[in-house]
Design an enzyme around this catalytic site. Sequence first.
Site, PDB file in Angstrom:
ATOM      1  N   ASP A  73      -6.827  -0.232   4.337  1.00  0.00           N
ATOM      2  CA  ASP A  73      -5.602  -0.974   4.647  1.00  0.00           C
ATOM      3  C   ASP A  73      -4.719  -1.138   3.396  1.00  0.00           C
ATOM      4  OD1 ASP A  73      -3.784  -2.244   6.227  1.00  0.00           O
ATOM      5  OD2 ASP A  73      -4.905  -4.129   6.414  1.00  0.00           O
TER       6      ASP A  73
ATOM      7  N   ASP B  39       6.375  -1.160   8.500  1.00  0.00           N
ATOM      8  CA  ASP B  39       5.759  -0.846   7.203  1.00  0.00           C
ATOM      9  C   ASP B  39       6.460   0.325   6.496  1.00  0.00           C
ATOM     10  OD1 ASP B  39       3.935  -1.773   5.376  1.00  0.00           O
ATOM     11  OD2 ASP B  39       2.287  -0.501   6.073  1.00  0.00           O
TER      12      ASP B  39
ATOM     13  N   ASP C 256       1.089   0.968  10.378  1.00  0.00           N
ATOM     14  CA  ASP C 256      -0.105   0.648   9.596  1.00  0.00           C
ATOM     15  C   ASP C 256      -1.120  -0.081  10.482  1.00  0.00           C
ATOM     16  OD1 ASP C 256      -1.964   0.067   7.679  1.00  0.00           O
ATOM     17  OD2 ASP C 256      -0.722  -1.389   6.582  1.00  0.00           O
TER      18      ASP C 256
ATOM     19  N   GLU D  68      -3.215   1.053   1.840  1.00  0.00           N
ATOM     20  CA  GLU D  68      -2.766   2.454   1.869  1.00  0.00           C
ATOM     21  C   GLU D  68      -1.415   2.661   1.200  1.00  0.00           C
ATOM     22  OE1 GLU D  68      -2.077   0.319   4.185  1.00  0.00           O
ATOM     23  OE2 GLU D  68       0.046   0.770   4.440  1.00  0.00           O
TER      24      GLU D  68
ATOM     25  N   LYS E  21       8.160   2.937   0.307  1.00  0.00           N
ATOM     26  CA  LYS E  21       6.942   3.099   1.126  1.00  0.00           C
ATOM     27  C   LYS E  21       7.331   3.403   2.580  1.00  0.00           C
ATOM     28  CE  LYS E  21       3.025   0.401   3.017  1.00  0.00           C
ATOM     29  NZ  LYS E  21       2.201  -0.821   2.925  1.00  0.00           N
TER      30      LYS E  21
ATOM     31  N   ARG F 259      -0.162   1.523  -1.546  1.00  0.00           N
ATOM     32  CA  ARG F 259      -0.232   1.812  -2.981  1.00  0.00           C
ATOM     33  C   ARG F 259      -0.684   3.252  -3.234  1.00  0.00           C
ATOM     34  NH1 ARG F 259      -4.289  -3.111  -3.797  1.00  0.00           N
ATOM     35  NH2 ARG F 259      -3.049  -3.798  -2.028  1.00  0.00           N
TER      36      ARG F 259
ATOM     37  N   LYS G 254      -6.766  -3.579  11.171  1.00  0.00           N
ATOM     38  CA  LYS G 254      -6.181  -4.913  11.044  1.00  0.00           C
ATOM     39  C   LYS G 254      -6.663  -5.810  12.178  1.00  0.00           C
ATOM     40  CE  LYS G 254      -1.927  -3.971   8.563  1.00  0.00           C
ATOM     41  NZ  LYS G 254      -2.322  -4.693   7.347  1.00  0.00           N
TER      42      LYS G 254
END
Length: 474
Positions: free
Chosen positions: A324, A265, A248, A326, A243, A328, A255
């Site tokens: 959020d 991230d 993020d 994201e 990933k 996946r 967030k």
Amino acid sequence: MNTQEIKDLEGFTGVVLVPVFETNPQNVVPIEFHGVSIPSKVFYGKKDTHYLVEKYDCLHIFVGLGKKIEYKSLKTLFRRIASKEKERFGKNVALYIPETFTLQQVEATISGLSLGTYQLSHFKNDDPHPFLIKEFSLSILSKNDHTETIVRATKIARAQKEVMQLVDLPSNVVTPSYMAEWAKDMGKAHGFEVRVLDAAASKIEGLDAFLSVGKGSAKEPQFIIMDYQPQDDKLRHIGLVGKGITFDTGGLNIKTAGMVHMKSDMAGAAAVLGAMVLIADLQLPVRVTAVVPCCENAVDKDSFYPSDVIKSYQGATIEVIDTDAEGRLILADGLSYLIKNFKPEIVVDMATLTGSCVATFGYECAGLFTNNAELQQKLQYSGDAVGERMWPLPLWDAYTSELDSDIADVKNYHGKPYAGAITAAKFLEYFTDKHTAWAHLDIAGVAFVDDEFAKSKHASGYGAHLLTHFIENL
Ligand code: BES
Ligand code: ZN
Ligand code: ZN
């Protein structure tokens, strides 16, 4: 870090590091080394203690190991000495290797010393660590020839430091394009192929879930594909996915906590990039294909919206419940692209995927998800061996319906305050084309940690050594 082997300390001046296994505080026989005698009452090798003695123009640092010591503790011990005692080091340091040391212990010690040279102060004018100056030399004092292990340990630490730097540098430096250039440079230096799909090329390929996440950012998404293929067509073929969210914000579901840590991230991507470098550096006889989708999850008029239905590379439609979730989405495209185009025999993905995994395991261990018992056993074995641990969580069918959407084939979040890491893994599973040897590692807790090496959270370097060890021991 330059190293050389020596057979005794004749004529040596500088710092001498002496690992000592624990004896007994009541022992009447003192610890003797190089004419230095330490009564057990003063120092007896207790773990996490050290003792300094100056004699014969040498500063001896006796390092307590305890009665027995595993890989990670030994590595951390020497990382600590190298980083926290750095004022004591000049250009000559000798390391005594006890005869009872296994090759793994030699590796952990050297690797730890080398890792101790990593400094977080990337934007300060600090002096380089003494081990990194040109004149520096680490003399290895040992009865045995450890050349191979020393070279290997140095390569491991070098890859780990690269991973740490990628994760620790901020998102205005480590952009998706930076990651792509980094991969290309490393591919050239170490001999693996690198192809990068920019936004237009990703669109042509149909990587729509990936592109949806990156839409709200001024930084162009980059889909990195790497292939390390030694010349032998009977090799095993491993696929890796990481990933690579370079920041993020949460997107429009912005967030409300912990956003400042979200430059990390892309730690899954960094681990996979680091593993490619290390695997190629060690010239492992295996084919490894890696896919690293890199983009930023930003807030903008062009950002994707909660409730949007997006397409995926695999063909399924996805209802976006939460922007959020994201990671996946980009992994869905990464996994299906890898599996469809390269058909690797084994697939492992790594991602800082869920807060739920941090809540479950803290910084100590990653979440492991697989339906393949052999893969589980081998990954856990490697994790234990290199001190990058993981523990299994289930992928039972009972969780499948959590991702049912009324409007699309699947939704990206079940919207419930439980089983977050498991439902995220179930979502990924949907995009693996029922691959029978796929494993997912949720590294949200272990990649970016709070420990003795800095005041603020920072990269641990998790993953590159683990994946390399796993691939070496298949
Ligand atoms: N990048 C985060 C996960 C994360 C959290 C990594 C903490 C490291 C530390 C991920 O993209 C995320 O935001 N996950 C959400 C998903 C939720 C909205 C379904 C989470 O876990 O809270
Ligand atoms: Zn997120
Ligand atoms: Zn994320």
